[in-house]
Scaffold this motif. Sequence first.
Motif, short mmCIF file in Angstrom:
data_model
loop_
_atom_site.label_atom_id
_atom_site.label_comp_id
_atom_site.label_asym_id
_atom_site.label_seq_id
_atom_site.Cartn_x
_atom_site.Cartn_y
_atom_site.Cartn_z
N HIS A 179 0.85 -1.19 0.00
CA HIS A 179 0.00 0.00 0.00
C HIS A 179 0.88 1.24 0.00
N PHE A 180 0.47 2.25 -0.73
CA PHE A 180 1.20 3.51 -0.72
C PHE A 180 0.23 4.64 -1.00
N ALA A 181 0.57 5.81 -0.45
CA ALA A 181 -0.26 7.00 -0.63
C ALA A 181 0.12 7.69 -1.94
N ALA A 182 -0.87 8.26 -2.59
CA ALA A 182 -0.64 8.96 -3.85
C ALA A 182 -0.34 10.42 -3.59
N ASP A 183 0.50 11.00 -4.43
CA ASP A 183 0.82 12.42 -4.32
C ASP A 183 1.05 12.99 -5.71
N LEU A 184 0.97 14.29 -5.79
CA LEU A 184 1.17 15.01 -7.05
C LEU A 184 2.27 16.03 -6.83
N PHE A 185 3.47 15.73 -7.36
CA PHE A 185 4.64 16.60 -7.19
C PHE A 185 4.90 16.89 -5.72
N GLY A 186 4.78 15.86 -4.89
CA GLY A 186 5.03 16.00 -3.46
C GLY A 186 3.84 16.46 -2.66
N LEU A 187 2.73 16.84 -3.30
CA LEU A 187 1.53 17.27 -2.60
C LEU A 187 0.64 16.05 -2.36
N PRO A 188 0.36 15.70 -1.10
CA PRO A 188 -0.47 14.51 -0.83
C PRO A 188 -1.88 14.69 -1.35
N LEU A 189 -2.47 13.58 -1.80
CA LEU A 189 -3.82 13.57 -2.32
C LEU A 189 -4.69 12.69 -1.43
N PRO A 190 -6.00 12.94 -1.39
CA PRO A 190 -6.88 12.14 -0.53
C PRO A 190 -7.20 10.78 -1.14
N CYS A 191 -6.19 10.01 -1.43
CA CYS A 191 -6.40 8.68 -1.98
C CYS A 191 -5.17 7.82 -1.69
N SER A 192 -5.39 6.53 -1.71
CA SER A 192 -4.30 5.57 -1.52
C SER A 192 -4.47 4.45 -2.54
N VAL A 193 -3.38 3.79 -2.83
CA VAL A 193 -3.35 2.76 -3.87
C VAL A 193 -2.91 1.44 -3.24
N GLN A 194 -3.64 0.40 -3.56
CA GLN A 194 -3.24 -0.96 -3.17
C GLN A 194 -2.75 -1.70 -4.41
N GLU A 195 -1.50 -2.10 -4.36
CA GLU A 195 -0.89 -2.78 -5.50
C GLU A 195 -0.71 -4.27 -5.16
N THR A 196 -1.26 -5.12 -5.97
CA THR A 196 -1.15 -6.57 -5.78
C THR A 196 -0.42 -7.17 -6.98
N CYS A 197 0.72 -7.76 -6.72
CA CYS A 197 1.51 -8.42 -7.77
C CYS A 197 1.27 -9.92 -7.71
N TRP A 198 0.89 -10.49 -8.83
CA TRP A 198 0.67 -11.93 -8.94
C TRP A 198 1.83 -12.54 -9.73
N TYR A 199 2.55 -13.45 -9.08
CA TYR A 199 3.71 -14.10 -9.69
C TYR A 199 3.31 -15.51 -10.13
N ALA A 200 3.36 -15.75 -11.43
CA ALA A 200 2.97 -17.05 -11.97
C ALA A 200 3.94 -18.13 -11.50
N GLN A 201 3.40 -19.31 -11.18
CA GLN A 201 4.21 -20.44 -10.72
C GLN A 201 3.89 -21.67 -11.56
N GLN A 202 4.89 -22.52 -11.67
CA GLN A 202 4.72 -23.75 -12.42
C GLN A 202 5.31 -24.91 -11.62
N PRO A 203 4.71 -26.09 -11.76
CA PRO A 203 5.21 -27.25 -10.99
C PRO A 203 6.63 -27.61 -11.43
N ALA A 204 7.42 -28.02 -10.44
CA ALA A 204 8.80 -28.44 -10.71
C ALA A 204 9.22 -29.42 -9.62
N VAL A 205 10.26 -30.17 -9.90
CA VAL A 205 10.80 -31.14 -8.95
C VAL A 205 12.09 -30.58 -8.38
N LEU A 206 12.13 -30.42 -7.07
CA LEU A 206 13.30 -29.89 -6.39
C LEU A 206 14.14 -31.06 -5.88
N CYS A 207 15.36 -31.14 -6.34
CA CYS A 207 16.27 -32.22 -5.93
C CYS A 207 17.29 -31.67 -4.94
N ARG A 208 17.47 -32.37 -3.84
CA ARG A 208 18.43 -31.97 -2.82
C ARG A 208 19.47 -33.07 -2.66
#
Length: 378
Positions: free
Chosen positions: A295-324
């Motif tokens: 989450h981060f607050a929005a601003d315009l050239f350093g002037l705060p605005l009455p709004c906030s932004v929620q950013e959600t990043c989705w990272y694609a995953q694929q099945p794999a075999v982990l060998c140790r």
Amino acid sequence: MEPVRFWAAVEFTAQNGSVEALLSEASAQGLHPYGVSARPGGFCAHCAAWQYRRFAALARKLRVRLRVHKRQGLYFCIRPLLRRAGLWAGLALFVPLLLWAQQYVWTVDTSTLTTGQAARAAAVLRANDLQPGSAVTEAKLTAGEYALLQSGEFSWASLNFAKGRLVVEAAAAKPKPDIAAGTLHGIRAKCGGTVVRTNLVSGTMLVVPGQQVEAGQGLIGTARAERDGTLIFAPAAGTVTAQFEWSDTRQVLLKEDVLQRSGAVSVEYELLLFGHHFALPAAPAAENAASQTRHFAADLFGLPLPCSVQETCWYAQQPAVLCRTEEQAAALARLQSLQALKETFPDAEIVARKEDCTASGDALDYTVTYTIVADICA
């Protein structure tokens, strides 16, 4: 003449006719041109913009031709804007809108808190709908203060809101004194061992260094007898450090099916503006995608605005075999055992370690025995 040139001035030329009479007549009527210079058939001069009409009237009377060469000053820059009715209508609407928006949070001031405290306080307030873009009420402020206190990190908290600015003031909670943390039912051992040292804060110590104790045995009592046999009761508080052995068993797979990130990322944005949530268009997330939200607050050239932004990043995953390898599996099992030891005995000091690793099929069986020194008070 610098103020005149800054606001509104014109540079003009006068030719033909009686130019000398024009200057004399202008001076008699209180018109004072400046920067006058001779030109073939006339002169060049400057005057204030609001005096040029009177100059033009005298010039027509004396049959002198005037021609404006340059307009100078701030007025000529903003004159096109003054003729735009929409601009003034927008300004008239902006002022009441700005006054109305003061009931919403524009910025959150956490300058009295540390960086970590500010981040945790912001998360608590966000859960109570107190963030840039949210409407503020007395009930929300009270709920936010109680939520900060219930988080356990602050002993005192205050939220003050005025004209779009939410000020967060809080004092870090201090640990309870040992005497206040005592119990009236005595302290017993949660495991057996050999007492190494004791530290009595309140009550009566029932064991001494070098003594062997069993699990459940009393370590610190709540009563002691005076010389005359009078019993005095006090809360039992203190520590008893003992040396003992602690064992743990782990099994780690040498081949394990996991989900690994493929590198594809899709981002979703949700805007909180004037108390309403607006989801911006975004590509659909892949199946089994891992998400990370900030989450981060929005601003315009350093002037705060009455709004906030929620950013959600989705990272694609694929099945794999982990060998140790067996060494990697043993290191992972050792780490898991140490984490379990720290959860059970946070103050543990490791004296010795004996471990055994056995590979069977696709798994590694790990057994470890630690000789530790730790507080055994339950």
